[in-house]
Design an enzyme around this catalytic site. Sequence first.
Site, PDB file in Angstrom:
ATOM      1  N   SER A 159     -10.330 -85.232 -42.531  1.00 18.63           N
ATOM      2  CA  SER A 159     -11.664 -84.766 -42.915  1.00 18.63           C
ATOM      3  C   SER A 159     -12.228 -83.801 -41.873  1.00 18.63           C
ATOM      4  O   SER A 159     -11.597 -82.797 -41.548  1.00 18.63           O
ATOM      5  CB  SER A 159     -12.572 -85.979 -43.134  1.00 18.63           C
ATOM      6  OG  SER A 159     -13.767 -85.618 -43.800  1.00 18.63           O
ATOM      7  N   GLU A 252      -9.906 -85.382 -55.130  1.00 16.82           N
ATOM      8  CA  GLU A 252     -11.028 -85.084 -54.219  1.00 16.82           C
ATOM      9  C   GLU A 252     -11.388 -83.608 -54.222  1.00 16.82           C
ATOM     10  O   GLU A 252     -10.543 -82.738 -54.415  1.00 16.82           O
ATOM     11  CB  GLU A 252     -10.682 -85.520 -52.795  1.00 16.82           C
ATOM     12  CG  GLU A 252      -9.537 -84.751 -52.148  1.00 16.82           C
ATOM     13  CD  GLU A 252      -9.412 -85.043 -50.665  1.00 16.82           C
ATOM     14  OE1 GLU A 252     -10.452 -85.066 -49.983  1.00 16.82           O
ATOM     15  OE2 GLU A 252      -8.273 -85.256 -50.203  1.00 16.82           O
ATOM     16  N   HIS A 282     -10.418 -89.041 -51.252  1.00 16.24           N
ATOM     17  CA  HIS A 282     -10.543 -88.521 -49.902  1.00 16.24           C
ATOM     18  C   HIS A 282     -10.009 -89.519 -48.877  1.00 16.24           C
ATOM     19  O   HIS A 282     -10.400 -90.687 -48.859  1.00 16.24           O
ATOM     20  CB  HIS A 282     -12.020 -88.233 -49.630  1.00 16.24           C
ATOM     21  CG  HIS A 282     -12.291 -87.561 -48.323  1.00 16.24           C
ATOM     22  ND1 HIS A 282     -11.738 -86.352 -47.985  1.00 16.24           N
ATOM     23  CD2 HIS A 282     -13.077 -87.927 -47.265  1.00 16.24           C
ATOM     24  CE1 HIS A 282     -12.170 -86.001 -46.786  1.00 16.24           C
ATOM     25  NE2 HIS A 282     -12.965 -86.942 -46.323  1.00 16.24           N
TER      26      HIS A 282
END
Length: 323
Positions: A159, A252, A282
């Site tokens: 991320s 995602e 995610h």
Amino acid sequence: MSPSQRSRWLAATTALWLRPLAEVIPANRAGVLLARGVVATAMRIGGGVPAGTHVDRVDTVDPDGVPVRGEWVRAAATTDARPVILYVHGSAFSICSPATHRSLVARLSRDTGLPAFTVDYRLAPEHRHPAATEDVAAAYRWLLSLGYDAGDVVLAGDSAGGHLILELLSDNAVAGRPQPRAAVLMSPLVDLSLRLAEQREKLRRDPMISAAAARTLVDHYIRDVRDDPRLVLRVDPAHPLPPTLIQAGGAEMLCADAEHAAEMIRSAGSTCRLSVWPGQMHVFQAFPRLVPEADRALREAAEFITRALTEPREEVADVRLAT
């Protein structure tokens, strides 16, 4: 490859409770604290630290006197051999910590046989850009000061950690600092404006969070510097990046960021493998108790790391066009 039934169930369940909750969390410090609690709970439920894992806290400084905080994570089968993983966690520069990602990092340590250092970088809104960037760079310099050769270091992260890793690689190129051996990016956040994510959401609704809600979290970190050119990631063809594996979930919105990052890296002449896992959310790699694909993806990452460390870089380049 179709997603498992458990993955479908998790995505459907998440869309029913987590996404609506993310939409109403207030855009203030109290909202960040709530988000931290929700995500930490979810990571504990979905993860699990392998038995025999050793964790050692670090609180020191790099050669320039910059603080370095984090933790060494060593699965039971690891040794003190030279190769090492530097792990940079997500989420949105404001939520998670080495503790929330301990399961993920420990399992990566187990599958590679390598020790991993997870950097505990400063979080927003208490600390804004470039605090996290500086902390990740300090952790890298610190590892080199311990005697690790750059070629024995593998960067891995998820991320927002993916953004921080790409920032570090860019900074290394500018500073003439040696680059690590390889990089693994899981669901990397590349476009901090979240415009790529918004475009993907028009095609498929992310079950976890909307682009607007994610932008609110990221804004805690970049609120005062949205136009800082350092936040726009670029790869200079004159300074190739190390071989990179990018993993993303097909469900995602940041799958768009992963595709953009892969194209950006390849267009600059560097090697990159993009692996999109159908139907996954995610950073699905963090939830082995919930979806079987989590450990499969980590094994793919471990195999990539092992190959990068043991074979000439031109051999690793063979996977650059794989998806």
